[in-house]
Design a protein around this motif. Structure first.
Motif, PDB file in Angstrom:
ATOM      1  N   ALA A  41      40.018  93.473  65.084  1.00 17.83           N
ATOM      2  CA  ALA A  41      40.607  92.971  63.719  1.00 17.83           C
ATOM      3  C   ALA A  41      40.324  93.991  62.810  1.00 17.83           C
ATOM      4  CB  ALA A  41      39.632  91.617  63.110  1.00 17.83           C
ATOM      5  N   TYR A  42      39.267  94.470  62.884  1.00 19.31           N
ATOM      6  CA  TYR A  42      39.169  95.625  62.143  1.00 19.31           C
ATOM      7  C   TYR A  42      40.390  96.925  62.480  1.00 19.31           C
ATOM      8  CZ  TYR A  42      37.326 100.371  60.653  1.00 19.31           C
ATOM      9  OH  TYR A  42      37.554 101.235  59.911  1.00 19.31           O
ATOM     10  N   ARG A  45      43.290  95.262  60.123  1.00 16.15           N
ATOM     11  CA  ARG A  45      43.255  95.308  59.201  1.00 16.15           C
ATOM     12  C   ARG A  45      43.086  96.522  58.398  1.00 16.15           C
ATOM     13  NH1 ARG A  45      39.930  92.316  55.662  1.00 16.15           N
ATOM     14  NH2 ARG A  45      39.304  93.540  53.319  1.00 16.15           N
ATOM     15  N   ASN A 125      25.877  96.227  56.726  1.00 16.34           N
ATOM     16  CA  ASN A 125      26.306  96.269  55.718  1.00 16.34           C
ATOM     17  C   ASN A 125      27.598  96.698  55.651  1.00 16.34           C
ATOM     18  OD1 ASN A 125      23.762  95.794  54.311  1.00 16.34           O
ATOM     19  ND2 ASN A 125      22.733  97.596  54.195  1.00 16.34           N
ATOM     20  N   ILE A 127      29.828  96.453  57.938  1.00 12.87           N
ATOM     21  CA  ILE A 127      30.633  95.328  58.312  1.00 12.87           C
ATOM     22  C   ILE A 127      31.575  94.081  57.056  1.00 12.87           C
ATOM     23  CG2 ILE A 127      30.592  93.210  59.477  1.00 12.87           C
ATOM     24  CD1 ILE A 127      29.167  94.948  61.870  1.00 12.87           C
ATOM     25  N   LEU A 128      29.286  93.855  56.529  1.00 14.69           N
ATOM     26  CA  LEU A 128      29.407  92.591  56.133  1.00 14.69           C
ATOM     27  C   LEU A 128      30.773  93.424  54.339  1.00 14.69           C
ATOM     28  CD1 LEU A 128      26.392  91.396  55.989  1.00 14.69           C
ATOM     29  CD2 LEU A 128      28.127  90.118  57.351  1.00 14.69           C
ATOM     30  N   VAL A 130      32.780  95.717  54.785  1.00 18.32           N
ATOM     31  CA  VAL A 130      34.345  95.641  54.956  1.00 18.32           C
ATOM     32  C   VAL A 130      35.485  94.281  54.985  1.00 18.32           C
ATOM     33  CG1 VAL A 130      35.957  96.152  57.252  1.00 18.32           C
ATOM     34  CG2 VAL A 130      33.849  98.301  56.273  1.00 18.32           C
ATOM     35  N   GLU A 131      34.931  93.361  55.039  1.00 19.14           N
ATOM     36  CA  GLU A 131      35.161  92.445  55.492  1.00 19.14           C
ATOM     37  C   GLU A 131      35.649  91.677  54.268  1.00 19.14           C
ATOM     38  OE1 GLU A 131      32.129  88.501  55.678  1.00 19.14           O
ATOM     39  OE2 GLU A 131      32.086  90.069  57.481  1.00 19.14           O
ATOM     40  N   LYS A 132      34.816  91.869  53.411  1.00 24.85           N
ATOM     41  CA  LYS A 132      35.116  91.719  51.877  1.00 24.85           C
ATOM     42  C   LYS A 132      35.824  92.634  50.932  1.00 24.85           C
ATOM     43  CE  LYS A 132      32.013  90.730  48.710  1.00 24.85           C
ATOM     44  NZ  LYS A 132      30.335  91.295  47.802  1.00 24.85           N
ATOM     45  N   GLY A 133      36.172  93.409  51.717  1.00 27.32           N
ATOM     46  CA  GLY A 133      37.042  94.301  51.355  1.00 27.32           C
ATOM     47  C   GLY A 133      36.793  95.593  49.866  1.00 27.32           C
TER      48      GLY A 133
END
Lengths: 137, 651
Positions: A41-42, A45, A125, A127-128, A130-133
């Motif tokens: 997914a990364y 993205r 931190n 990961i969380l 990155v997913e939030k952009g």
């Protein structure tokens, strides 16, 4: 729409096995496949191309173990992603599995560089965030 | 002022070669400080020692050491210290001189002392001087400031206690009591001789002797009981202090348990949060894919709308087909010619081709699949798009839990350190000891009560028997006179007994009050401490505002010095013959705040105060502050080539 074949198994490159094991051992991810799928997914993205020419290591987990939402998301996104990147669109379940795993390997290599001096907490931190952009890479 | 030093002369005394004389300035109201400045090694302590020598002499070894080296080498064989001073308005002079006589290779010192009062030489100079300034009292008037804190000891030896009582004039009352007892004994012996040891008088005398012995036994027993009581009370007081500490420890032990429970709750919360984080991490790929899914949703939405155009092509196909197959006329009513029909056929082919294409990409099966995809994508976006912000909540929560856990772990670690070595068993043992001691104290008090009663009975009995004997004695004029004398001495003795106890109590209270005043005016913690307690043996305790006492060993060196200074000044102010105060290096351990306050306090002493100070004791800025209280100032100088010190007045 090409779907995952339930019996097909995930794989990763041999060079990433150490990292995958460490991440599971330190409980950043529950399984090595969780790490692989996050890395895939990364890669999507960050618009990366699937890795090629690596020695595969079977992770032993079947596609059937994937959460359905994640499975559907990859099934829907992968053909479009390949079309947009002008790379070979998977034509069967094995091709789909192959593309997801190769994207995972490429993403994992990038993450390996970013995470090399991070603690578990810092990785979580990252990961969380990155997913939030908040962090692009 | 009882004593005022006027002039000091030293001859060949230690570092002062030849004869030097210092005339001390007159002191007027409020100007009682005399500063003698000198750097280390120039002769301040030699000055202090000269005063000790002058009043009380010194050992043979020390006097040999005090003989100036240069004088010795020049064959000048005498050392002299003399002082002119006023004492109770008399002009006095003490001269203490040592002549060294050679015997073989050794010099034998021969000491002489002369006391002149108002121009007349007095006999028994040593005794007279000792009356004015007892040797034991010297330590409270001529002292090294750096060692002053030794007076803040937990226990004094008997010598110090006696010296303190001497300063306070208590021995004089004690001596009076002893003299009266001796006189009474003599009178009673005379009485026995007078009445004779026969018949009733012999029985009475025997009875009186028995009663006196009994009274003495009771008195001794009472003393022992009182000593035991005092010991138990002291131990109990120590245990109380320990118990107070233990109460604090127990409160800390409870706090530790509370903290541990809180730690466990926080750890559960953190574990739960970690689970949420793991769950979130498991779905992290979906969150990462959300932008792509949103793109796809837009595209699929667009594609699913195609059927409208699709129907348009179908309708066209129908229209063209109808025109070609059924209609011979155009829509406008004209008949179709071949050309028009061919055109329609071509258009129909195009429409059908388009429709074919449309069906191949988005025919009824493709449309259904796209709709399904769209539904799935929308569902996923709805589900994970809303949850996206919860990650930051979870992170915040985890971070806050980690901080709180870290804090609580630190607290627990601190508490564990404090509680180290304090086992629960110790607490129980301490309370058991306390209970035992209380019981013993109660027993002693009861026993003392009984003793007191018995003593009173014995004393009453003795009084009656003595009256009876007095009646037998009063038979003749000699007897009558003897009984009158006996009664007089007995009543005087009773009065002196009362006076002695009252005097001791009053003096101690006075010292306590003065010490407290001085201590509070100097200490850096006037809001924490309420004063000083002077115990029966004249040891000191600093008292907190809540009434508890501070363990002297816990006081800093500076605080001990302030405590000792407070006591010594209080003693001097309570003394029946106040003597000038001579302090060598007066501010040994004191910080600048303490030093400044102590300097302000010195003028309140009603005696000359000599400060033998280095530049560190009295820096220029602090020296300026005492200008208004300064009676005179001297400087010890040194001719290093001649190896001799001398003193000059600073004008």
């Amino acid at each position: 729409m090409i779907k995952f074949a339930e019996q097909d198994r995930f794989f990763i490159s041999e060079d990433l096995m150490g990292l995958a094991d460490k991440l599971v051992e330190e409980k950043t991810f529950e399984t090595r496949v969780d790490f692989l799928l996050y890395a895939a997914a990364y890669a999507i993205r960050n618009d990366l191309s699937p890795a090629i020419d690596f020695k595969r290591h079977d992770l032993g987990m079947r596609a059937s173990s994937l959460p359905s939402n994640l499975k559907i998301s990859f099934e829907i996104i992968i053909p479009k992603y390949c079309e947009d990147k002008s790379i070979s669109i998977p034509s069967d379940p094995k091709g789909l599995m192959n593309t997801v795993c190769c994207l995972g390997v490429e993403g994992a290599r990038k993450l390996s560089d970013i995470w090399k001096s991070m603690s578990r907490s810092q990785k979580l931190n990252h990961i969380l965030n990155v997913e939030k952009g908040n962090i692009e890479k | 002022m009882s004593f005022v030093f006027k002039e000091l002369t030293l001859k060949n005394w230690r570092c002062y070669e030849g004869t030097i004389t210092i005339n001390f300035p007159d002191i007027s109201q409020g100007r009682n400080l005399i500063v003698v400045n000198g750097i280390n090694g120039f002769g301040k302590t030699s000055l202090l020692k000269s005063l000790k020598f002058l009043f009380h002499g010194t050992s043979k070894d020390e006097i040999l050491e005090a003989w100036n080296d240069v004088a010795k080498s020049h064959g000048d064989k005498s050392v002299t210290v003399s002082m002119t001073f006023t004492h109770n308005k008399s002009l006095c002079k003490i001269i203490r001189e040592v002549e060294f006589k050679e015997r073989g290779n050794t010099a034998l010192p021969s000491e002489s002392l002369t006391l002149i009062v108002d121009g007349v030489e007095r006999d028994q100079a040593e005794d007279k001087i000792s009356q004015w300034l007892p040797k034991d009292v010297q330590q409270f008037v001529f002292f090294d400031g750096a060692e002053i804190s030794r007076y803040a000891k937990k226990q004094h030896d008997q010598g110090v206690k006696d010296a303190i009582e001497r300063v306070l004039g208590i021995p004089a009352i004690r001596n009076l009591r002893t003299d009266l007892s001796r006189l009474l004994d003599n009178l009673e012996e005379d009485q026995e001789t007078l009445v004779g040891l026969e018949g009733k008088s012999a029985t009475l005398i025997a009875h009186i002797n028995e009663l006196e012995a009994l009274e003495e036994n009771y008195r001794e027993e009472k003393e022992t009981h009182l000593e035991q009581k005092s010991g138990i009370e002291e131990t109990l007081s120590d245990l109380e202090k320990e118990a107070t500490k233990i109460e604090v420890i127990e409160a800390e032990r409870k706090a530790l348990l509370d903290k541990k429970a809180r730690q466990s709750d926080l750890q559960s919360d953190l574990d739960e949060t970690e689970k949420h984080i793991s769950e979130h991490i498991r779905h992290a790929p979906l969150y990462l894919l959300l932008p792509k899914l949103r793109e796809l949703e837009s595209e699929l939405n667009a594609k699913v709308k195609i059927p409208a155009s699709h129907e348009k092509w179908e309708r066209l196909e129908i229209v063209y087909s109808d025109l070609i197959e059924n209609g011979e006329k155009c829509l406008c009513g004209r008949e179709l010619d071949d050309k028009s029909e061919r055109h329609l056929q071509e258009e129909l082919s195009k429409v059908r081709s388009t429709l074919e294409k449309l069906k191949s990409t988005s025919g009824k099966g493709g449309k259904k699949e796209m709709t399904n995809k769209l539904l799935s994508v929308s569902q996923i976006i709805n589900l994970y798009g809303e949850n996206q912000n919860s990650a930051s909540e979870i992170l915040r929560k985890r971070s806050s839990l980690n901080i709180r856990l870290e804090e609580i772990e630190n607290d627990i670690s601190d508490l564990n350190t404090k509680l180290e070595g304090h086992e629960l068993v110790e607490v129980q043992e301490l309370f058991r000891q306390k209970a035992d001691l209380r019981n013993r104290l109660e027993e002693l008090q009861e026993s003392l009560g009984v003793l007191k009663e018995n003593m009173q009975k014995t004393v009453d009995n003795l009084r009656d028997k003595r009256r009876e004997l007095d009646q037998l004695t009063i038979d003749n004029a000699q007897g009558h006179r003897l009984v009158q004398e006996l009664n007089l001495v007995r009543s005087s003795q009773a009065a002196v007994d009362g006076l002695l106890n009252q005097a001791i109590e009053e003096r101690r209270n006075q010292i306590e009050k003065l010490s407290s005043e001085v201590y509070i005016s100097i200490t850096n913690k006037p809001e924490e401490y309420s004063g000083v307690r002077v115990k029966e043996d004249y040891t000191l305790e600093v008292i907190r505002r809540d009434g508890t006492s501070v363990d002297n060993t816990k006081l800093s060196s500076g605080e001990k010095e302030v405590l000792a200074y407070s006591f010594i000044t209080a003693l001097n102010r309570s003394s029946i013959t106040p003597v000038p105060f001579v302090m060598d290096t007066p501010f040994g351990h004191l910080d600048s705040t303490h030093r400044e306050k102590l300097l302000k306090n010195l003028p309140s002493l009603n005696v000359q105060v000599f400060l033998l100070a280095t530049d560190r004791d009295l820096p220029a800025n602090e020296r300026d502050k005492i200008d208004d209280f300064l009676a005179g100032e001297f400087e010890i100088k040194r001719d290093q080539a001649a190896a001799r010190s001398y003193i000059e007045e600073i004008v």
